[in-house]
Design an enzyme around this catalytic site. Structure first.
Site, short mmCIF file in Angstrom:
data_model
loop_
_atom_site.label_atom_id
_atom_site.label_comp_id
_atom_site.label_asym_id
_atom_site.label_seq_id
_atom_site.Cartn_x
_atom_site.Cartn_y
_atom_site.Cartn_z
N ASP A 1 18.16 2.06 74.25
CA ASP A 1 18.14 0.68 74.04
C ASP A 1 19.67 0.08 73.07
O ASP A 1 19.79 0.20 72.90
CB ASP A 1 16.59 0.51 72.61
CG ASP A 1 17.09 1.07 71.67
OD1 ASP A 1 17.57 2.03 71.69
OD2 ASP A 1 16.34 0.88 70.77
N LYS B 1 15.04 2.64 81.32
CA LYS B 1 14.63 3.32 79.52
C LYS B 1 13.13 3.19 79.26
O LYS B 1 12.67 4.25 78.60
CB LYS B 1 15.15 2.01 79.46
CG LYS B 1 15.39 2.22 77.79
CD LYS B 1 15.94 0.72 76.32
CE LYS B 1 14.83 -0.57 76.76
NZ LYS B 1 15.07 -1.91 76.16
#
Length: 218
Positions: free
Chosen positions: A138, A120
């Site tokens: 997210d 991420k």
């Protein structure tokens, strides 16, 4: 969600959010990297408060490394998990100095080799700093992918993979921030603000309220 609806969805979001970018305050790729590492399970606002004190004092890999773990903790102790984050940041700074000549790598492999940097975080840096068409999933994007029906999946990677195929090519670079900002301010977790949503009629969320026409971006 079919291709026509996806095209219209991102067209409207791009008009509603004309400058889609991160809300983490930074003035270099390195500052962005540190801010993103610190942002895990923390708000951007909280990170910005801490880095506003940190970066004027130390904003290079060597300078932050010189602070040491305890010295860095003094600046970031208002952020959740600050002890483990301080260790990761110091280790990352050391690696940048020793292996990357103080520069943030511009490849996924290089980024993910850094302590505290996972897929991420790497996607955020690749997209925001280096302009690559990546999507960092997210909590907001994971929620939207499933809620609005554009990329349902049981894991962040599954949602990411589906989004990379579903997002129209011309919106792929900005899709990451368009979805995050929409999820942060409109399609919020507990009580989504459907009355203010420019993609209400396109959304496939089964629990959304029945409403009359809503303003549509043109």
């Amino acid at each position: 969600m079919n291709a026509k609806k996806r095209q219209e969805l991102f067209r409207r979001l791009s008009i509603a959010i004309p400058e889609p970018t991160t809300e983490l305050v930074h003035h270099s790729t390195f500052e962005l990297l540190i801010a993103v590492i610190l942002s895990a399970q923390a708000t951007d606002k909280g990170v910005n408060i801490a880095t506003a004190k940190l970066f004027p004092v130390a904003n290079t890999p060597q300078a932050i490394f010189n602070l040491g773990v305890e010295g860095l903790e003094d600046y970031i102790k208002t952020i959740g998990l600050y002890r483990s984050k301080a260790k990761n940041v110091i280790a990352t700074c050391r690696m940048l100095v020793e292996h990357y000549d103080g520069q943030v790598p511009d490849t996924r492999e290089g980024l993910e080799s850094l302590p505290g940097v996972g897929r991420k975080t790497a996607n955020v840096i690749l997209n925001t700093a280096f302009g690559q068409p990546t999507i960092a999933v997210d909590t907001h994007i994971f929620r939207l992918g499933n809620r609005i029906g554009i990329a349902p999946g049981k894991t962040p990677l599954e949602v990411e993979t589906k989004l990379m195929k579903a997002v129209p090519k011309e919106y792929l670079h900005d899709a990451h921030h368009l979805l995050i900002l929409h999820g942060r301010y409109v399609c919020v977790a507990r009580r989504p603000k459907c009355e203010a949503c420019v993609i209400y009629d396109l959304c496939e969320y089964g629990a959304k309220p029945t409403m009359g026409p809503v303003p549509v971006a043109v």
